[in-house]
Design a protein around this motif. Structure first.
Motif: not given
Lengths: 327, 312
Positions: A27, A51-52, A54-57, A63, B129, B156, B160
């Motif tokens: 993440l 999915e694995r 994973r870009n975040t804001p 985070i 997930m 977030m 997502w």
């Protein structure tokens, strides 16, 4: 043995652990297509998907908190905080949540979280992109803090951190990303909490971690040409601190200089020095000295930044001053 | 349904009487530390839990006893935790604001205002997930809606499309600070538009309204449509914490809210006779008394575990 860049060793550790364990995922900001600010995660999204990886804001506190929430639900997240300075934004989730959940909720669920973050100056990035804030982190019971100096250690320690059931802050060095080192073949780990003697000597012990281990080795070369053989202890893990390895060396040499890139007051060097004095007082032939950054923000100007940061020459000067005052 | 409603009423009364008992125990110094009582807001916790599946999860707040009990947590264990005893879910290390029971999906009350929102978001990410179909409720107060984590976590979760219900219990006062001193908009739910998610305001004193809103939100979450922001209008009957004398609000205002009491409303709806009500109350009081006795008799935590319990 094959050689890898420090940054590639870190990437390889993550890739191997992601192949081994489907619960491991990444993440962070710009870690997928862009590959991270320092390209450490480059290529991982291609292999493991977004999915694995994973870009975040841009939301550092959340985070880390999302990592904690996923971790207590059985995942093993690796969170990327782009610059260690930004950990200031995530301190609540690190200090009040990640570090405490396992303990304060009665040992019900571990928090297997890794927070990777590059620290340190030397690239003229200025005051908010250059700090070394590890001392904040070792002050928090429940966090483990790791800061490798060599590619091989970076890989082996990161794999241990990912497999550890506790929150681990993994401090990387921006200036070391581009340094190559030999890497053992195959699947190997290096245990957390073990320092290592990386150069043997009998006259003085230089105690350092991360990039300052490299500067200490350079200083030892210079000192050697002047007839002083320095032993260099690389702490590798800052919390828990392996004081036994440090003490064994100081008892042998009778002299200790603690070298840290973070600023002096309340820094890692303060803790290490206290422990050395507590454990080794009877063996010391001279006061323990510290070589650390000045107590200022790290300026952008190359001239000013160099003046503020410790380096090999400052270490040599500190050792020589010690011998001059206490022959 | 009438049998189910009887169970709901019993759950509400259990929370109410548990909190009233706690007020005595704290005021008389039998239990040390502080607590934030949930009395007045019972329809929210019980309504949410009436809709959730047993394996769904929630994160709670500093005012979390009602959430814990509604989710199926043991009153005896909770009382022991408040008492600092080894038999509490957190082994006496957590106390009122730091209780968790992972076995029932209760991921913890939390002493940091809005600290649970990122945790709930992470739990929802794990559920997505792992494809478990679970939803996660993140409780917070209106005071918490002004923390950065509110914005970060909701955004977030929205990006997502995570299965989270952000449930704001707007009890009108953030400690002593009135809603209109710290919000420029008439509702918090209106902010949902800024995240592209569903938002609604609900009469949190009405069990059925709570259920309906949570049902809508949980359905969206399970259908992969992402989070919702649900604002429950409620009132806490006690002060913010133990030492609070509520000098910032009027007795008239308190009486107005008391007239809308969620327990009274449900009792009326059910057409319960006073005798039936008294029977439930006596049963609940016996359970609270048993919890007190359990906590009183429980062992103190082991000092030997003080340091050794730190790492997994």
């Amino acid at each position: 043995m094959p050689e890898l860049y420090y940054s590639h060793a870190i990437r390889e550790a993550m890739a191997e652990e992601m192949r081994r364990d489907p619960r491991v995922f990444l993440l962070g900001e710009d870690i997928a297509g862009y590959g991270g600010a320092f390209k450490v995660t480059q290529g991982l999204a291609e292999e493991f998907g977004t999915e694995r990886v994973r870009n975040t804001p841009i939301s550092e506190n959340t985070i880390v908190g999302v990592g904690v929430g996923a971790a207590v639900c059985g995942m093993r997240p690796i969170v990327d905080i782009m610059f260690q300075d930004f950990i200031a934004l995530a301190m609540d989730q690190l200090v009040n949540h990640a570090a405490k959940f396992y303990y304060m909720y009665g040992n019900q669920a571990p928090v297997p979280l890794v927070v990777r973050t590059p620290a340190g100056g030397g690239r003229n990035y200025g005051p908010t992109h250059s700090q070394s804030l590890e001392a904040w982190l070792i002050h928090v019971p429940g966090l483990k803090v790791v800061a490798p100096a060599f590619a091989a250690d970076a890989k082996g320690l990161l794999k241990s951190a990912i497999r550890d059931d506790n929150p681990v802050v993994f401090v990387e060095s921006k200036l070391l990303y581009g340094v190559r080192g030999e890497i053992p073949e195959g699947d190997y780990t290096i245990p957390l909490g073990e320092a290592k003697v990386v150069r043997e000597g009998d006259a003085v012990t230089l105690i350092a971690y991360s990039r300052m281990t490299i500067e200490s080795l350079k200083a030892a070369q210079i000192l050697s040409s002047r007839g002083i053989e320095a032993e260099v202890v690389d702490l590798r893990t800052l919390s828990p601190l392996d004081i036994d390895t440090v003490a064994a060396s100081v008892e042998k040499t009778g002299r200790a200089i603690v070298v840290c890139e973070d600023c002096l007051t309340g820094g890692i060097s303060a803790e290490v020095m206290s422990r050395v004095v507590e454990e080794c007082f009877d063996f010391l032939q001279a006061p323990v000295k510290r070589v650390a950054a000045l107590d200022t923000p790290l300026p952008c100007s190359d001239v000013l930044e160099r003046a503020a940061l410790p380096d090999a020459n400052k270490i040599v000067a500190a050792v020589e001053a010690s011998f001059a005052a206490y022959p | 349904m009438s049998q189910d409603l009887r169970a709901v009423l019993r759950d509400m009364l259990l929370i109410r009487r548990f909190e009233e008992k706690l007020d005595d125990l704290f005021s008389s110094g039998v239990i040390k530390g502080t607590s934030h009582l949930y009395a007045g807001q019972e329809a929210v916790a019980t309504g949410v839990c009436a809709i959730l599946r047993p394996d769904d999860m929630m994160t709670s707040t500093h005012r979390g006893h009602g959430h814990f009990l509604a989710k199926g947590g043991s009153p005896s264990a909770l009382m022991a935790e408040l008492w600092g005893k080894a038999t509490g879910p957190s082994k006496g290390r957590g106390g009122s604001q730091h209780v968790a029971d992972y076995s029932i999906g209760f991921l913890g009350s939390n002493g940091i205002t809005a600290g649970g929102l990122p945790i709930a978001t992470g739990a929802a990410l794990a559920a997505k997930m792992k494809q478990t179909g679970q939803v996660v409720v993140a409780f917070f107060g209106e005071g918490g809606a002004n923390q950065g984590t509110f914005h970060e976590a909701i955004n977030m979760a929205a990006v997502w499309k995570l299965p989270v219900l952000f449930v704001c219990e707007n009890n009108q006062y953030a400690m002593s600070t009135r809603y209109d001193e710290i919000f420029a908009t008439p509702t918090i739910a209106a902010r949902a538009a800024g995240y592209g998610i569903a938002g609604e305001v609900v009469d949190g004193t009405d069990f059925f309204s709570v259920c309906e809103a949570i049902e809508r939100g949980a359905t969206r979450a399970r259908n992969g449509e992402g989070p919702s922001l649900i604002e429950m209008l409620v009132y806490r009957y006690y002060g913010h914490s133990k030492s609070d004398k509520c000098e910032y609000r009027t007795r008239e205002e308190e009486a107005e809210w008391r007239a809308k009491d969620c327990i009274g409303k449900l009792q009326t709806h059910m057409g319960l006779s006073n005798e039936e009500y008294r029977t439930i109350l006596e049963d609940v009081d016996a359970e609270v008394e048993a919890a007190v006795e359990f906590a009183r008799e429980s062992s103190e935590p082991e000092i030997e575990d003080l340091e050794s319990a730190l790492y997994a």
